[in-house]
Design an enzyme around this catalytic site. Structure first.
Site, PDB file in Angstrom:
ATOM      1  N   THR A   1       4.879  -3.762  -7.905  1.00 55.69           N
ATOM      2  CA  THR A   1       5.872  -3.890  -6.848  1.00 55.69           C
ATOM      3  C   THR A   1       5.226  -4.284  -5.531  1.00 55.69           C
ATOM      4  O   THR A   1       4.033  -4.014  -5.295  1.00 55.69           O
ATOM      5  CB  THR A   1       6.619  -2.548  -6.661  1.00 55.69           C
ATOM      6  OG1 THR A   1       7.441  -2.601  -5.500  1.00 55.69           O
ATOM      7  CG2 THR A   1       5.626  -1.406  -6.477  1.00 55.69           C
ATOM      8  N   ASP A   2       6.022  -4.877  -4.638  1.00 54.70           N
ATOM      9  CA  ASP A   2       5.523  -5.188  -3.299  1.00 54.70           C
ATOM     10  C   ASP A   2       5.385  -3.935  -2.435  1.00 54.70           C
ATOM     11  O   ASP A   2       4.734  -3.972  -1.380  1.00 54.70           O
ATOM     12  CB  ASP A   2       6.431  -6.202  -2.598  1.00 54.70           C
ATOM     13  CG  ASP A   2       7.878  -5.748  -2.439  1.00 54.70           C
ATOM     14  OD1 ASP A   2       8.224  -4.631  -2.895  1.00 54.70           O
ATOM     15  OD2 ASP A   2       8.678  -6.510  -1.868  1.00 54.70           O
ATOM     16  N   GLU A   3       5.957  -2.823  -2.865  1.00 56.85           N
ATOM     17  CA  GLU A   3       5.914  -1.612  -2.043  1.00 56.85           C
ATOM     18  C   GLU A   3       4.504  -1.044  -1.894  1.00 56.85           C
ATOM     19  O   GLU A   3       4.250  -0.244  -0.986  1.00 56.85           O
ATOM     20  CB  GLU A   3       6.871  -0.555  -2.602  1.00 56.85           C
ATOM     21  CG  GLU A   3       8.324  -1.005  -2.557  1.00 56.85           C
ATOM     22  CD  GLU A   3       9.311   0.103  -2.829  1.00 56.85           C
ATOM     23  OE1 GLU A   3       9.045   1.241  -2.394  1.00 56.85           O
ATOM     24  OE2 GLU A   3      10.335  -0.159  -3.472  1.00 56.85           O
TER      25      GLU A   3
ATOM     26  N   TYR B   1       6.299   7.142  -4.818  1.00 60.98           N
ATOM     27  CA  TYR B   1       6.475   6.052  -5.784  1.00 60.98           C
ATOM     28  C   TYR B   1       5.452   4.956  -5.563  1.00 60.98           C
ATOM     29  O   TYR B   1       4.723   4.552  -6.480  1.00 60.98           O
ATOM     30  CB  TYR B   1       7.889   5.482  -5.699  1.00 60.98           C
ATOM     31  CG  TYR B   1       8.001   4.108  -6.327  1.00 60.98           C
ATOM     32  CD1 TYR B   1       7.714   3.918  -7.674  1.00 60.98           C
ATOM     33  CD2 TYR B   1       8.374   2.998  -5.562  1.00 60.98           C
ATOM     34  CE1 TYR B   1       7.790   2.653  -8.248  1.00 60.98           C
ATOM     35  CE2 TYR B   1       8.456   1.744  -6.134  1.00 60.98           C
ATOM     36  CZ  TYR B   1       8.164   1.574  -7.468  1.00 60.98           C
ATOM     37  OH  TYR B   1       8.232   0.317  -8.034  1.00 60.98           O
TER      38      TYR B   1
ATOM     39  N   LYS C   1       2.267   3.573  -7.925  1.00 62.54           N
ATOM     40  CA  LYS C   1       2.123   2.191  -8.399  1.00 62.54           C
ATOM     41  C   LYS C   1       0.825   1.578  -7.875  1.00 62.54           C
ATOM     42  O   LYS C   1       0.161   0.800  -8.585  1.00 62.54           O
ATOM     43  CB  LYS C   1       3.318   1.354  -7.973  1.00 62.54           C
ATOM     44  CG  LYS C   1       4.605   1.679  -8.720  1.00 62.54           C
ATOM     45  CD  LYS C   1       4.496   1.432 -10.229  1.00 62.54           C
ATOM     46  CE  LYS C   1       4.416  -0.040 -10.560  1.00 62.54           C
ATOM     47  NZ  LYS C   1       4.420  -0.244 -12.050  1.00 62.54           N
TER      48      LYS C   1
END
Length: 354
Positions: free
Chosen positions: A133-135, A159, A163
């Site tokens: 993810t870009d997060e 989260y 990741k």
């Protein structure tokens, strides 16, 4: 030739499996733990398709993963399985550490043992594709350049931290052991089969039920939105041609503020399923923001375009219309996923934000 997909009954994973069989005859082994967001009904159209094998199991179960690799001899693992909802990670981070960190570690070790036993062309062709993810990159200031693959990691939620940890494990297993990996970091996905805890499906199902449309804070959090079908085609491009050890950002070139997304959804529902009580925007309700809410994400997807020729096919206008139409046409699916546990979660998460 076979691929092993983890989390293939979830939102992005099931869309990937459906997309895969539209473009390939290669069999898929789908390993999914069927947690709250995993739904075999997403793949109901493939129920009689002998190319798809479903296995109910956990990626943390090393013996099971070893057995699947030995039995099916896949040429690739495409790893979607993850806990992915920021709000849930705030309430219960343990599940995110177990699945996203321990689960990825277990898969990497199983893949390393399996790949080490291959020879010749089979060993050279094997890939471990990690979907992220870009997060993991943190939050961007207004006007700052979009995330490139070289942007430093600055995760801000349990989260995104989990990741980020999984991304680092994948990188380390490549550099230390030579495992042939590729990683993709995507922006916010939307589309069919999206569990209605995330922004777009939640707004659709709440609006149709005449319930409040909860918008965090001032609603000015900006995200890059990627239609899930485009994400699937990007993953296929990287799996087929990505350079080993490399990361590719997959984005939609569609930055939108959350409040604008909600208003667009309301406008489409006004057009496609008008409410006699009035415009759906009347239901918009601002609620207390979540802790540590990242202000802006944006993906620079020029690398995947430059190296692999991929660009998204959908604009936000075309993708969001398809999405709203799908939810309107699939009311039975929506009703089936709104169990008592789902209602309890929504109540827990939003009651304290009123």
């Amino acid at each position: 030739m076979t691929i092993l997909v983890t989390g293939g009954a979830g939102f992005i994973g099931s869309n990937f499996v459906l997309d895969w069989f539209q473009t390939s005859s290669e069999p898929v082994v789908n390993l999914d733990a069927l947690t709250y967001a995993g739904n075999r009904a997403n793949l109901a159209s493939l129920q009689a398709d002998a190319r798809l094998s479903f296995v109910h199991g956990d990626i943390c179960d090393r013996a099971l993963v070893d057995s699947l690799l030995a039995t099916h001899q896949p040429r690739a693992i495409v790893h979607f399985a993850a806990e992915s909802h920021v709000d849930r990670s705030i309430h219960g981070p343990g599940a995110f550490m177990k699945t996203n960190v321990d689960g990825t570690f277990t898969l990497l070790e199983a893949a390393r043992a399996y790949w080490g036993g291959l020879a010749g062309d089979a060993k050279a062709a094997f890939r471990f594709h990690h979907v992220s993810t870009d997060e993991v990159y943190g939050s961007l200031q207004p006007g700052a350049p979009a995330f490139t693959e070289d942007h430093p990691y600055e995760p801000n939620s349990p989260y995104s931290a989990s990741k980020a940890a999984s991304d680092h494990l994948v990188r380390a297993w490549h550099h230390t052991y030579g495992l042939p990996v590729v990683t993709t970091n995507c922006s916010n996905n939307y589309g069919p089969y999206h569990f209605p805890e995330k922004l777009i499906p939640l707004m659709i199902v709440n609006a149709l039920a005449g319930k409040p449309l909860p918008v965090y804070g001032d609603g000015q959090q900006i995200r890059d939105w990627l239609y899930v079908g485009d994400h699937c085609s990007g993953i296929r491009a990287v799996l087929a041609g990505g350079k080993l050890g490399e990361t590719y950002n997959i984005g939609g070139w569609n930055e939108q503020a959350n409040i604008d997304i909600v208003k667009i959804v309301c406008g489409l529902l006004d057009e496609l399923r008008p409410d006699p009580a009035g415009p759906y925007a009347r239901l918009i309700t601002y609620v207390t923001d979540r802790p540590g809410h990242d202000r802006r994400y944006a993906i620079d997807a020029r690398k995947i375009e430059r190296e692999l020729g991929w660009r998204p096919a959908e604009t936000f206008a075309t993708g969001i219309r398809k999405t709203v139409q799908w939810y309107l046409a699939n009311a039975d699916w929506v009703a089936s996923v709104q169990s008592g546990a789902y209602r309890d979660w929504v109540s827990t998460n939003y009651a304290e934000r009123a």
